[in-house]
Scaffold this motif. Structure first.
Motif, PDB file in Angstrom:
ATOM      1  N   VAL A 151     -59.588  18.400  80.933  1.00 60.39           N
ATOM      2  CA  VAL A 151     -60.727  18.192  80.031  1.00 60.39           C
ATOM      3  C   VAL A 151     -60.277  18.281  78.577  1.00 60.39           C
ATOM      4  CG1 VAL A 151     -62.943  19.125  79.267  1.00 60.39           C
ATOM      5  CG2 VAL A 151     -62.418  19.002  81.711  1.00 60.39           C
ATOM      6  N   ALA A 152     -59.415  19.258  78.279  1.00 57.60           N
ATOM      7  CA  ALA A 152     -58.924  19.418  76.912  1.00 57.60           C
ATOM      8  C   ALA A 152     -58.108  18.198  76.478  1.00 57.60           C
ATOM      9  CB  ALA A 152     -58.086  20.689  76.796  1.00 57.60           C
ATOM     10  N   ARG A 153     -57.261  17.695  77.376  1.00 54.35           N
ATOM     11  CA  ARG A 153     -56.459  16.516  77.036  1.00 54.35           C
ATOM     12  C   ARG A 153     -57.338  15.307  76.772  1.00 54.35           C
ATOM     13  NH1 ARG A 153     -52.606  15.067  74.370  1.00 54.35           N
ATOM     14  NH2 ARG A 153     -51.317  16.701  75.335  1.00 54.35           N
ATOM     15  N   ASP A 154     -58.376  15.125  77.585  1.00 53.98           N
ATOM     16  CA  ASP A 154     -59.285  14.000  77.383  1.00 53.98           C
ATOM     17  C   ASP A 154     -60.007  14.120  76.046  1.00 53.98           C
ATOM     18  OD1 ASP A 154     -60.807  11.617  78.478  1.00 53.98           O
ATOM     19  OD2 ASP A 154     -62.463  13.021  78.186  1.00 53.98           O
ATOM     20  N   ARG A 155     -60.433  15.334  75.731  1.00 58.25           N
ATOM     21  CA  ARG A 155     -61.121  15.561  74.456  1.00 58.25           C
ATOM     22  C   ARG A 155     -60.201  15.265  73.276  1.00 58.25           C
ATOM     23  NH1 ARG A 155     -63.694  21.400  72.559  1.00 58.25           N
ATOM     24  NH2 ARG A 155     -64.569  20.693  70.573  1.00 58.25           N
ATOM     25  N   LEU A 156     -58.949  15.690  73.387  1.00 59.32           N
ATOM     26  CA  LEU A 156     -57.987  15.474  72.311  1.00 59.32           C
ATOM     27  C   LEU A 156     -57.679  13.989  72.144  1.00 59.32           C
ATOM     28  CD1 LEU A 156     -56.367  17.283  70.361  1.00 59.32           C
ATOM     29  CD2 LEU A 156     -54.523  17.325  72.057  1.00 59.32           C
ATOM     30  N   ASP A 157     -57.480  13.293  73.246  1.00 55.21           N
ATOM     31  CA  ASP A 157     -57.161  11.869  73.175  1.00 55.21           C
ATOM     32  C   ASP A 157     -58.333  11.057  72.623  1.00 55.21           C
ATOM     33  OD1 ASP A 157     -54.679  12.372  74.193  1.00 55.21           O
ATOM     34  OD2 ASP A 157     -55.151  11.780  76.246  1.00 55.21           O
ATOM     35  N   THR A 158     -59.561  11.443  72.993  1.00 56.16           N
ATOM     36  CA  THR A 158     -60.743  10.746  72.480  1.00 56.16           C
ATOM     37  C   THR A 158     -60.854  10.921  70.964  1.00 56.16           C
ATOM     38  OG1 THR A 158     -61.933  11.046  74.564  1.00 56.16           O
ATOM     39  CG2 THR A 158     -63.253  10.602  72.607  1.00 56.16           C
ATOM     40  N   ALA A 159     -60.613  12.150  70.504  1.00 57.33           N
ATOM     41  CA  ALA A 159     -60.658  12.419  69.062  1.00 57.33           C
ATOM     42  C   ALA A 159     -59.572  11.642  68.334  1.00 57.33           C
ATOM     43  CB  ALA A 159     -60.507  13.916  68.807  1.00 57.33           C
ATOM     44  N   ALA A 160     -58.390  11.589  68.915  1.00 50.36           N
ATOM     45  CA  ALA A 160     -57.283  10.858  68.287  1.00 50.36           C
ATOM     46  C   ALA A 160     -57.614   9.370  68.172  1.00 50.36           C
ATOM     47  CB  ALA A 160     -56.004  11.062  69.095  1.00 50.36           C
ATOM     48  N   SER A 161     -58.213   8.822  69.208  1.00 49.37           N
ATOM     49  CA  SER A 161     -58.574   7.404  69.182  1.00 49.37           C
ATOM     50  C   SER A 161     -59.577   7.098  68.078  1.00 49.37           C
ATOM     51  CB  SER A 161     -59.150   6.988  70.542  1.00 49.37           C
ATOM     52  OG  SER A 161     -58.170   7.098  71.559  1.00 49.37           O
ATOM     53  N   GLU A 162     -60.522   8.029  67.864  1.00 52.62           N
ATOM     54  CA  GLU A 162     -61.528   7.822  66.821  1.00 52.62           C
ATOM     55  C   GLU A 162     -60.887   7.765  65.441  1.00 52.62           C
ATOM     56  OE1 GLU A 162     -65.381  10.153  64.922  1.00 52.62           O
ATOM     57  OE2 GLU A 162     -65.046  10.257  67.088  1.00 52.62           O
ATOM     58  N   LEU A 163     -59.947   8.672  65.183  1.00 52.38           N
ATOM     59  CA  LEU A 163     -59.285   8.666  63.877  1.00 52.38           C
ATOM     60  C   LEU A 163     -58.357   7.466  63.734  1.00 52.38           C
ATOM     61  CD1 LEU A 163     -58.338  12.380  63.054  1.00 52.38           C
ATOM     62  CD2 LEU A 163     -60.218  11.014  62.147  1.00 52.38           C
ATOM     63  N   GLN A 164     -57.650   7.121  64.802  1.00 50.16           N
ATOM     64  CA  GLN A 164     -56.734   5.984  64.743  1.00 50.16           C
ATOM     65  C   GLN A 164     -57.477   4.690  64.443  1.00 50.16           C
ATOM     66  OE1 GLN A 164     -54.999   6.557  68.598  1.00 50.16           O
ATOM     67  NE2 GLN A 164     -53.231   7.696  67.806  1.00 50.16           N
TER      68      GLN A 164
END
Length: 239
Positions: A151-164
Protein backbone atom coordinates in the motif's frame (compact mmCIF):
# COMPACT_ATOMS: atom_id res chain seq x y z
CA UNK A 1 0.26 33.22 -4.43
CA UNK A 2 0.09 31.35 -1.16
CA UNK A 3 1.66 32.96 1.88
CA UNK A 4 4.32 31.24 4.00
CA UNK A 5 5.04 32.25 7.57
CA UNK A 6 8.75 32.59 8.37
CA UNK A 7 9.38 32.84 12.13
CA UNK A 8 12.73 34.18 13.29
CA UNK A 9 14.14 35.05 16.70
CA UNK A 10 14.65 38.65 15.71
CA UNK A 11 16.57 39.80 18.80
CA UNK A 12 18.76 36.69 19.00
CA UNK A 13 20.70 37.37 15.82
CA UNK A 14 18.85 34.70 13.81
CA UNK A 15 18.96 35.23 10.05
CA UNK A 16 17.25 33.79 6.97
CA UNK A 17 19.69 32.12 4.55
CA UNK A 18 19.67 33.43 1.00
CA UNK A 19 18.94 29.96 -0.32
CA UNK A 20 15.66 29.81 1.61
CA UNK A 21 14.73 33.32 0.49
CA UNK A 22 15.23 32.32 -3.13
CA UNK A 23 13.32 29.05 -2.63
CA UNK A 24 10.35 31.04 -1.31
CA UNK A 25 10.51 33.47 -4.22
CA UNK A 26 7.37 31.89 -5.69
CA UNK A 27 5.45 32.61 -2.49
CA UNK A 28 4.30 35.61 -0.52
CA UNK A 29 5.93 35.75 2.89
CA UNK A 30 5.11 37.07 6.34
CA UNK A 31 8.20 37.30 8.52
CA UNK A 32 7.23 36.66 12.13
CA UNK A 33 9.78 38.33 14.34
CA UNK A 34 9.35 36.89 17.80
CA UNK A 35 11.11 37.27 21.11
CA UNK A 36 10.57 34.74 23.87
CA UNK A 37 9.95 36.34 27.25
CA UNK A 38 10.51 34.96 30.74
CA UNK A 39 7.20 33.90 32.28
CA UNK A 40 6.84 36.96 34.51
CA UNK A 41 7.92 39.59 31.95
CA UNK A 42 5.01 41.66 30.56
CA UNK A 43 5.06 41.90 26.75
CA UNK A 44 4.44 45.66 26.87
CA UNK A 45 7.62 46.17 28.89
CA UNK A 46 9.71 44.31 26.31
CA UNK A 47 7.99 46.13 23.46
CA UNK A 48 8.96 49.53 24.86
CA UNK A 49 12.56 48.41 25.15
CA UNK A 50 13.09 46.54 21.87
CA UNK A 51 10.36 47.42 19.38
CA UNK A 52 12.22 49.99 17.25
CA UNK A 53 15.34 47.85 16.84
CA UNK A 54 13.34 44.73 16.05
CA UNK A 55 11.10 46.46 13.48
CA UNK A 56 14.12 47.88 11.69
CA UNK A 57 15.67 44.42 11.39
CA UNK A 58 12.38 42.89 10.22
CA UNK A 59 11.86 45.51 7.52
CA UNK A 60 15.32 44.69 6.14
CA UNK A 61 14.47 40.97 6.01
CA UNK A 62 11.08 41.62 4.41
CA UNK A 63 12.74 43.74 1.72
CA UNK A 64 15.16 40.92 0.92
CA UNK A 65 12.19 38.58 0.47
CA UNK A 66 10.55 41.10 -1.87
CA UNK A 67 13.70 41.19 -3.96
CA UNK A 68 13.58 37.37 -4.15
CA UNK A 69 10.26 37.55 -5.98
CA UNK A 70 7.13 37.65 -3.82
CA UNK A 71 5.28 40.12 -1.64
CA UNK A 72 6.50 40.28 1.95
CA UNK A 73 5.41 41.87 5.20
CA UNK A 74 6.28 41.31 8.84
CA UNK A 75 4.89 41.10 12.34
CA UNK A 76 6.60 41.56 15.68
CA UNK A 77 5.46 39.51 18.66
CA UNK A 78 6.71 39.28 22.22
CA UNK A 79 5.53 35.95 23.53
CA UNK A 80 5.84 33.31 26.21
CA UNK A 81 4.99 30.44 23.81
CA UNK A 82 6.69 30.24 20.41
CA UNK A 83 4.68 27.41 18.85
CA UNK A 84 1.34 28.78 20.02
CA UNK A 85 2.22 32.15 18.49
CA UNK A 86 3.23 30.55 15.18
CA UNK A 87 -0.08 28.66 14.99
CA UNK A 88 -2.12 31.73 15.87
CA UNK A 89 -0.45 34.04 13.34
CA UNK A 90 -0.49 31.36 10.63
CA UNK A 91 -4.24 31.04 11.17
CA UNK A 92 -4.70 34.80 11.00
CA UNK A 93 -2.89 35.19 7.67
CA UNK A 94 -4.16 31.94 6.17
CA UNK A 95 -0.67 30.48 5.71
CA UNK A 96 -0.70 26.88 4.45
CA UNK A 97 2.88 26.41 5.67
CA UNK A 98 5.56 27.83 7.90
CA UNK A 99 9.34 27.62 7.80
CA UNK A 100 11.85 26.41 10.35
CA UNK A 101 15.14 28.14 9.62
CA UNK A 102 18.30 26.23 8.81
CA UNK A 103 21.47 26.61 6.79
CA UNK A 104 21.31 26.09 3.04
CA UNK A 105 22.75 27.38 -0.20
CA UNK A 106 20.88 27.34 -3.48
CA UNK A 107 18.18 24.67 -3.39
CA UNK A 108 18.52 22.07 -6.15
CA UNK A 109 16.63 19.19 -4.54
CA UNK A 110 13.88 18.89 -1.93
CA UNK A 111 13.20 15.94 0.35
CA UNK A 112 9.42 15.77 0.60
CA UNK A 113 7.92 13.58 3.32
CA UNK A 114 4.32 12.45 2.81
CA UNK A 115 2.16 10.88 5.50
CA UNK A 116 0.86 12.02 8.86
CA UNK A 117 -1.95 14.47 9.46
CA UNK A 118 -1.74 16.28 6.13
CA UNK A 119 -3.15 14.69 3.00
CA UNK A 120 -0.70 13.82 0.25
CA UNK A 121 -2.57 15.99 -2.25
CA UNK A 122 -2.20 19.03 0.03
CA UNK A 123 1.56 18.50 0.35
CA UNK A 124 1.98 17.95 -3.39
CA UNK A 125 -0.05 21.05 -4.26
CA UNK A 126 2.22 23.09 -2.01
CA UNK A 127 5.36 21.58 -3.56
CA UNK A 128 4.11 22.29 -7.10
CA UNK A 129 3.47 25.94 -6.27
CA UNK A 130 6.76 26.24 -4.42
CA UNK A 131 8.82 24.88 -7.32
CA UNK A 132 6.89 26.60 -10.10
CA UNK A 133 8.80 26.40 -13.37
CA UNK A 134 12.21 26.14 -11.72
CA UNK A 135 14.62 23.22 -12.14
CA UNK A 136 14.31 21.87 -8.60
CA UNK A 137 14.13 18.11 -8.12
CA UNK A 138 12.13 16.24 -5.51
CA UNK A 139 12.66 13.03 -3.56
CA UNK A 140 9.39 11.74 -2.15
CA UNK A 141 9.83 9.97 1.19
CA UNK A 142 7.35 7.65 2.85
CA UNK A 143 7.75 5.24 5.74
CA UNK A 144 5.90 1.93 5.59
CA UNK A 145 2.99 2.14 8.01
CA UNK A 146 0.33 -0.16 9.39
CA UNK A 147 -1.16 -0.74 5.92
CA UNK A 148 1.98 -2.52 4.76
CA UNK A 149 4.65 -2.16 2.11
CA UNK A 150 2.45 -2.75 -0.94
CA UNK A 151 0.00 0.00 0.00
CA UNK A 152 2.83 2.39 0.86
CA UNK A 153 4.60 1.69 -2.44
CA UNK A 154 1.41 2.32 -4.40
CA UNK A 155 0.83 5.57 -2.54
CA UNK A 156 4.39 6.71 -3.20
CA UNK A 157 4.28 5.82 -6.89
CA UNK A 158 0.92 7.59 -7.35
CA UNK A 159 2.31 10.75 -5.73
CA UNK A 160 5.44 10.58 -7.88
CA UNK A 161 3.36 10.27 -11.04
CA UNK A 162 1.36 13.37 -10.10
CA UNK A 163 4.49 15.48 -9.69
CA UNK A 164 6.15 14.05 -12.79
CA UNK A 165 3.12 15.08 -14.82
CA UNK A 166 3.99 18.71 -14.03
CA UNK A 167 7.55 18.26 -15.32
CA UNK A 168 9.26 17.90 -11.95
CA UNK A 169 12.19 15.48 -11.64
CA UNK A 170 11.03 12.97 -9.01
CA UNK A 171 12.74 10.16 -7.14
CA UNK A 172 11.18 8.02 -4.41
CA UNK A 173 12.42 6.65 -1.09
CA UNK A 174 10.38 4.02 0.74
CA UNK A 175 11.61 3.47 4.31
CA UNK A 176 10.78 -0.09 5.34
CA UNK A 177 13.13 -0.54 8.28
CA UNK A 178 13.80 1.28 11.53
CA UNK A 179 12.05 4.28 13.02
CA UNK A 180 10.53 6.70 10.45
CA UNK A 181 12.25 9.67 12.13
CA UNK A 182 15.70 8.07 11.83
CA UNK A 183 15.02 6.96 8.26
CA UNK A 184 14.05 10.51 7.26
CA UNK A 185 17.23 11.94 8.80
CA UNK A 186 19.29 9.30 6.96
CA UNK A 187 17.63 10.37 3.69
CA UNK A 188 18.53 14.05 4.12
CA UNK A 189 21.97 13.72 2.52
CA UNK A 190 22.15 15.37 -0.94
CA UNK A 191 19.00 17.41 -0.27
CA UNK A 192 18.96 21.15 0.41
CA UNK A 193 15.66 21.50 2.29
CA UNK A 194 12.80 19.39 3.63
CA UNK A 195 9.06 19.72 3.08
CA UNK A 196 6.82 17.76 5.42
CA UNK A 197 3.26 17.75 6.66
CA UNK A 198 2.31 18.75 10.16
CA UNK A 199 2.55 15.78 12.55
CA UNK A 200 0.12 14.57 15.18
CA UNK A 201 1.19 15.18 18.80
CA UNK A 202 2.76 12.11 20.40
CA UNK A 203 4.26 11.25 23.78
CA UNK A 204 7.68 11.57 22.14
CA UNK A 205 6.89 15.09 20.90
CA UNK A 206 5.72 16.07 24.39
CA UNK A 207 8.96 14.79 25.91
CA UNK A 208 11.46 15.80 23.22
CA UNK A 209 9.75 18.55 21.23
CA UNK A 210 7.82 18.83 17.97
CA UNK A 211 9.02 16.37 15.32
CA UNK A 212 9.56 19.01 12.65
CA UNK A 213 11.74 21.00 15.07
CA UNK A 214 13.80 17.91 15.85
CA UNK A 215 14.18 17.11 12.16
CA UNK A 216 15.39 20.66 11.50
CA UNK A 217 17.88 20.38 14.35
CA UNK A 218 19.18 16.99 13.20
CA UNK A 219 19.36 17.88 9.51
CA UNK A 220 20.67 21.44 10.10
CA UNK A 221 18.80 22.58 6.99
CA UNK A 222 15.49 24.44 6.64
CA UNK A 223 12.16 22.64 6.97
CA UNK A 224 8.88 23.81 5.44
CA UNK A 225 5.94 22.47 7.43
CA UNK A 226 2.66 22.16 5.53
CA UNK A 227 -0.16 22.70 7.99
CA UNK A 228 -3.19 20.48 8.28
CA UNK A 229 -6.46 21.98 7.12
CA UNK A 230 -8.45 23.35 10.03
CA UNK A 231 -12.11 22.48 10.49
CA UNK A 232 -13.06 26.13 9.96
CA UNK A 233 -11.25 26.12 6.60
CA UNK A 234 -13.02 22.95 5.50
CA UNK A 235 -16.37 24.54 6.33
CA UNK A 236 -15.49 27.77 4.53
CA UNK A 237 -15.72 29.81 7.72
CA UNK A 238 -13.38 32.39 9.16
CA UNK A 239 -12.09 32.34 12.71
Amino acid sequence: MSRVLVPMAVLEGESVPLGLMNLLGTMDVTVLGYHLLPEQTPPDQARLQYEDRANEALEDVAEEFRQAGGDADYRLVFTHDRQQTISRVADEIGAPAYAILGATGEVDRLLVSIGGLVGTDVVLDFVEELIGDRDIGVTLFLAVGEDGEAVARDRLDTAASELQATGIDVKTHLADQGAPFDALIDAVANHDAIVMGEQAPTLRSVLFGDESQRIAAESVGPVLVVRRQRVEDQMGETS
